[in-house]
Design a protein around this motif. Sequence first.
Motif, PDB file in Angstrom:
ATOM      1  N   SER A   1     -47.527  20.222  19.388  1.00 25.94           N
ATOM      2  CA  SER A   1     -47.645  21.792  19.341  1.00 25.94           C
ATOM      3  C   SER A   1     -46.002  22.119  19.285  1.00 25.94           C
ATOM      4  CB  SER A   1     -48.505  22.587  20.189  1.00 25.94           C
ATOM      5  OG  SER A   1     -47.960  22.493  21.374  1.00 25.94           O
ATOM      6  N   TYR A   2     -45.521  23.072  18.492  1.00 27.13           N
ATOM      7  CA  TYR A   2     -44.038  23.468  18.278  1.00 27.13           C
ATOM      8  C   TYR A   2     -43.730  24.156  19.584  1.00 27.13           C
ATOM      9  CZ  TYR A   2     -43.452  21.068  14.040  1.00 27.13           C
ATOM     10  OH  TYR A   2     -43.295  19.954  13.085  1.00 27.13           O
TER      11      TYR A   2
ATOM     12  N   ASN B   1     -43.425  11.846  11.082  1.00 25.48           N
ATOM     13  CA  ASN B   1     -42.437  11.985  11.787  1.00 25.48           C
ATOM     14  C   ASN B   1     -42.250  11.338  13.477  1.00 25.48           C
ATOM     15  OD1 ASN B   1     -40.735  12.991   9.795  1.00 25.48           O
ATOM     16  ND2 ASN B   1     -41.245  15.258  10.195  1.00 25.48           N
ATOM     17  N   ILE B   2     -43.497  11.799  13.945  1.00 27.96           N
ATOM     18  CA  ILE B   2     -43.652  11.202  15.441  1.00 27.96           C
ATOM     19  C   ILE B   2     -43.509   9.600  15.441  1.00 27.96           C
ATOM     20  CG2 ILE B   2     -45.653  10.767  17.188  1.00 27.96           C
ATOM     21  CD1 ILE B   2     -46.509  13.584  16.384  1.00 27.96           C
ATOM     22  N   ILE B   3     -44.092   8.982  14.470  1.00 24.32           N
ATOM     23  CA  ILE B   3     -44.062   7.420  14.444  1.00 24.32           C
ATOM     24  C   ILE B   3     -42.556   6.984  14.088  1.00 24.32           C
ATOM     25  CG2 ILE B   3     -44.917   5.451  13.186  1.00 24.32           C
ATOM     26  CD1 ILE B   3     -47.448   6.932  12.547  1.00 24.32           C
TER      27      ILE B   3
ATOM     28  N   LEU C   1     -38.569  11.050  14.767  1.00 22.29           N
ATOM     29  CA  LEU C   1     -37.664  12.293  14.332  1.00 22.29           C
ATOM     30  C   LEU C   1     -38.239  13.222  15.201  1.00 22.29           C
ATOM     31  CD1 LEU C   1     -35.635  13.396  12.541  1.00 22.29           C
ATOM     32  CD2 LEU C   1     -37.226  14.070  10.842  1.00 22.29           C
ATOM     33  N   VAL C   2     -39.731  13.261  15.328  1.00 26.98           N
ATOM     34  CA  VAL C   2     -40.241  14.360  16.277  1.00 26.98           C
ATOM     35  C   VAL C   2     -40.665  13.448  17.748  1.00 26.98           C
ATOM     36  CG1 VAL C   2     -42.389  15.766  16.491  1.00 26.98           C
ATOM     37  CG2 VAL C   2     -40.828  15.845  14.302  1.00 26.98           C
ATOM     38  N   ILE C   3     -40.679  14.396  18.731  1.00 23.23           N
ATOM     39  CA  ILE C   3     -41.236  13.660  20.025  1.00 23.23           C
ATOM     40  C   ILE C   3     -42.611  14.368  20.165  1.00 23.23           C
ATOM     41  CG2 ILE C   3     -40.934  13.143  22.438  1.00 23.23           C
ATOM     42  CD1 ILE C   3     -38.533  12.630  21.645  1.00 23.23           C
ATOM     43  N   PRO C   4     -43.771  13.696  20.198  1.00 21.41           N
ATOM     44  CA  PRO C   4     -45.030  14.430  20.570  1.00 21.41           C
ATOM     45  C   PRO C   4     -44.916  15.323  21.732  1.00 21.41           C
ATOM     46  CG  PRO C   4     -45.363  12.156  20.743  1.00 21.41           C
ATOM     47  CD  PRO C   4     -43.818  12.472  20.315  1.00 21.41           C
TER      48      PRO C   4
ATOM     49  N   VAL D   1     -43.118   3.662  23.068  1.00 23.66           N
ATOM     50  CA  VAL D   1     -41.834   3.944  22.742  1.00 23.66           C
ATOM     51  C   VAL D   1     -41.913   5.664  22.421  1.00 23.66           C
ATOM     52  CG1 VAL D   1     -41.677   1.620  21.250  1.00 23.66           C
ATOM     53  CG2 VAL D   1     -42.669   3.958  20.218  1.00 23.66           C
ATOM     54  N   THR D   2     -42.532   6.355  22.873  1.00 22.10           N
ATOM     55  CA  THR D   2     -42.841   7.615  22.765  1.00 22.10           C
ATOM     56  C   THR D   2     -41.283   8.417  22.545  1.00 22.10           C
ATOM     57  OG1 THR D   2     -44.625   7.291  23.870  1.00 22.10           O
ATOM     58  CG2 THR D   2     -44.298   9.716  23.271  1.00 22.10           C
ATOM     59  N   HIS D   3     -40.621   7.967  23.530  1.00 26.64           N
ATOM     60  CA  HIS D   3     -39.360   8.764  23.785  1.00 26.64           C
ATOM     61  C   HIS D   3     -38.106   7.785  23.108  1.00 26.64           C
ATOM     62  CE1 HIS D   3     -41.025  12.196  25.955  1.00 26.64           C
ATOM     63  NE2 HIS D   3     -41.833  11.073  26.567  1.00 26.64           N
ATOM     64  N   LEU D   4     -38.535   6.799  22.541  1.00 29.83           N
ATOM     65  CA  LEU D   4     -37.493   5.766  22.115  1.00 29.83           C
ATOM     66  C   LEU D   4     -36.711   6.363  20.806  1.00 29.83           C
ATOM     67  CD1 LEU D   4     -36.604   2.952  23.458  1.00 29.83           C
ATOM     68  CD2 LEU D   4     -37.827   2.040  21.605  1.00 29.83           C
ATOM     69  N   PRO D   5     -35.316   6.223  20.817  1.00 24.93           N
ATOM     70  CA  PRO D   5     -34.600   6.948  19.522  1.00 24.93           C
ATOM     71  C   PRO D   5     -34.969   6.162  18.148  1.00 24.93           C
ATOM     72  CG  PRO D   5     -32.984   5.954  20.797  1.00 24.93           C
ATOM     73  CD  PRO D   5     -34.304   5.967  22.001  1.00 24.93           C
TER      74      PRO D   5
END
Lengths: 360, 296, 268
Positions: free
Chosen positions: A12-13, A53-55, A58-61, A73-77
């Motif tokens: 959610s944004y 984009n999450i995958i 580009l976007v961090i869930p 890899v959730t926070h991996l660039p």
Amino acid sequence: MTSITLDRIAHSYGGKPRLESDYQLKPIQHVWEQGFAYALLGPSGCGKTTLLNIISGLVIPSEGRLLFGDKDVTHLPTEQRNIAQVFQFPVIYDTMTVAENLAFPLKNRRLAKPVIDRRVAEIAKMLDLTADLNRRARGLTADAKQKISLGRGLVRSDVSAVLFDEPLTVIDPALKWELRSKLKSVHRALDLLMIYVTHDQTEALTFADKVVVMNDGRAVQIGAPADLFYRPEHTFVGYFIGSPGMNFMPAGVKGNRAEVAGFEVRLGEIYGDLSSDQSVQLGVRPEFVSVTSGPGLPAQVRRVVDLGRKRLAHVLLGNHPLVVRIPREMEGVGDVVNISIDPANTHVYVADVRVQGRAP
Amino acid sequence: MIDKPVNNRAWFFVLPVLGVVLFSSIIPVMTVVNYSVQDTMGANSFFWNGDQWFRDLLNPATTIGARFNDALFRTLGFSLACLLIEVPLGIALALCAPRKGWAVGISLVIIALPMLIPWNVVGTIWQIFTREDIGLFGAALVGIGLHYNVTQEPISAWMTIVVIDVWHWTPLVILLSYAGLRAIPDAYYQAARIDGASRWAVFFNIELPKLQKVLVIAVLLRFMQTFMIYTEPFVVTGGGPGSATTFLSIDLDKIALGQVDLGNAAAMSLVYYLITLTVCWIFFTIMTQLERRGDV
Amino acid sequence: MRNGALPKILFVFYLVVLMLPIYWLIKMSLQSNTDIMSGLTLFPRNPTFEKYLEIFNDPTWVHAFGVSLSYVAINTVISVAVALPAAYAFNRYYFIGDKHLFFWLLTNLMAPAAVFAMPFFQLYYAIGLFDSIWAVVLAHCLFNVPLAVWILEGFVGGVPREIDETAAIDGYTFPSFFIRIFLPLIANGIGVTAFFCFMFSWVEQLLATTLTSTHALPFAAVMTRAYSVSGMDWSLLAAAGVLTMIPGAFVIWFVRNHIAKGFALGRV
């Protein structure tokens, strides 16, 4: 080669979502298996691009974990995720030749020149770009440029997934089919995990082994194209897939009979007593409703539509509109005809979700 | 790839533009041409002088020729100096400028301020600013021991005019470059990240190529403006000390209005104008070449 | 788009340096003349608005400000209005002489004002427009119209031709299509163009002062009057100078989003 796992991913944004409607992407649990080709299909705004984009990074869930294999890899660039991405419009380096474009990712990773050259030649051959290798990339057609974009992703041998974000958007319709076939042959050759976002069901159903149908931020059904067609688990899938989509009628269902507009329809399975539930609907595709000369339900033909390949009749059963597949010769607007509904392909939906009955 | 239809009725669309600019341009130019081939003994008596003015002008041996030559090279040197500073500086600052949030609006206003000041006010500001008694710039430079004196030292005067121009017009390069950068879709940066490109690689392979068009415009505008500079040096140094900062426009003005030497002034005007036309033509050709190379 | 603290520091440093001369001007506008001449100070000792009041109460100044604003505003409107159809034509059609016409327009952008000052003077005197805002309006068209055409042509190029064709198929007449569909699509470009036209007209002084004398004196010309016999009224000059920055600041504030949206003046 890895699989990608969405572990209760949601997004959610805003800050703290309280209602479900605050989520752009509602919680989803899914494993993208290695080597498969998936389509993310849905109308605009359904959240498919957010998921992509999450995958891609580009976007961090805002919630949940993303796993590549076993690795979180959730926070991996993005650059560390070993993915490749093809965008809606061709993204190439204007100043370089085709060969230089393809070599670029490998040059940045400082591989040896002979290794780079070999790899570039391989990928160029696979994508039919060998003849253009020494041309300026800027001067090529859109579909060639998209192939270059794809090639840049494939040229790295450690790439684990290729993501496509509506890649055929700017391609000439005449060339779309060719490019789609090329993508499929690349998939078969390299056995990579591919995720393809589109709003066009033809693209999705022809490209993918499995389709994830999304609507309103939610993954509504995940299955092979045939499953989506023959057994939609959700009314949205029934409506969105197929051209035209599924017919829906409110009905009172009991046992293996349903009552629609005062008429009785036989069902292929046995259900409980759902006659008092107001949200019960019967779903059947136009392909499984036919006009018969024998006994059937009376329906009045309101309109006949000729689509070339097929003909459809818009009829009224009682006061419920239905769309029926009709043979070539039939006319008869205004007539009352008998229609027959195939029980094996009639489904029961309660609150938009399919209910499984017992076999008779 | 581009298939524009041929449509000569399009001339109707450009007629208003043509009319307005013709009125403002052809008639005055004709006047100048007229003067440039005549001589006057004052009070409206003219007689034909042919190309004598032009020959004198372009011959460095004559006084007028030498003067023109000096002013020309002075102005070209000035243009070059300003371009060499302003273009890289402008691009660099555009890269540093904020992209998101409240800072964007404020930054754009502050950046644009120097360009929005009438040119004589710019001159006035710097007239004061460079004085060592009441101006921060002058006081600071003298304070660190430099022999800074705008009205008496030629080097000081030159350097000051360059500083003024950089202060005044780098914002134009910044704004144009910034707008050009913002027009680049995010997907390019995303792709570059995936490709593992370094920051320099992104600049040379993505940003600079995509800025080509705006940069050509920025360089052309800046060259022309520096080539024609008048107000600021006029106000701050008056063209001096001596003729250290007497650029072409100032010289032209002196000759035309000061010495009532219409013939010479007119000839000089035309040569001046022809030089700008030539440079313009060169840039125009570059621009259309860039345009053509972008197509299939 | 460099990451890290260094770009931000450099940028802020640049903004500070940029503001120094402007700050100096503001400071001087709040000081009295004796205060200014008495030495170098970083802050005004006894800040006073008396010079601003002097300007506001003087009809010559006020009239001049109105004159400047008028001719700049009129010129901007005319330049943009006249340039719009031309920009459309240049981008969408080939026609005889189109390249030459465009080039000729560009050359007017580069026309040195010094070359045109005297001829303009005679021309406008001859047709009786001397000392009116219309002289300045038309004179400034010399460079503003080509500039507007140039910038707008780039923006017109950014709108896909399919939109024109679709509108034609849908039955729009050309004027209707142009005003109701096309213009909103290049609103961005119109904002940017209006800004540049405003700016270049507002700051141009040579032609504006040459072509006017008493009735239509622009603000800057009145300022040169402050160079009076009794010595420079620096404080008054400074206050007037500060006032000249305000309209421009307003205009760019209004179009800031148009600029931030980005444009490449061509295909990206």
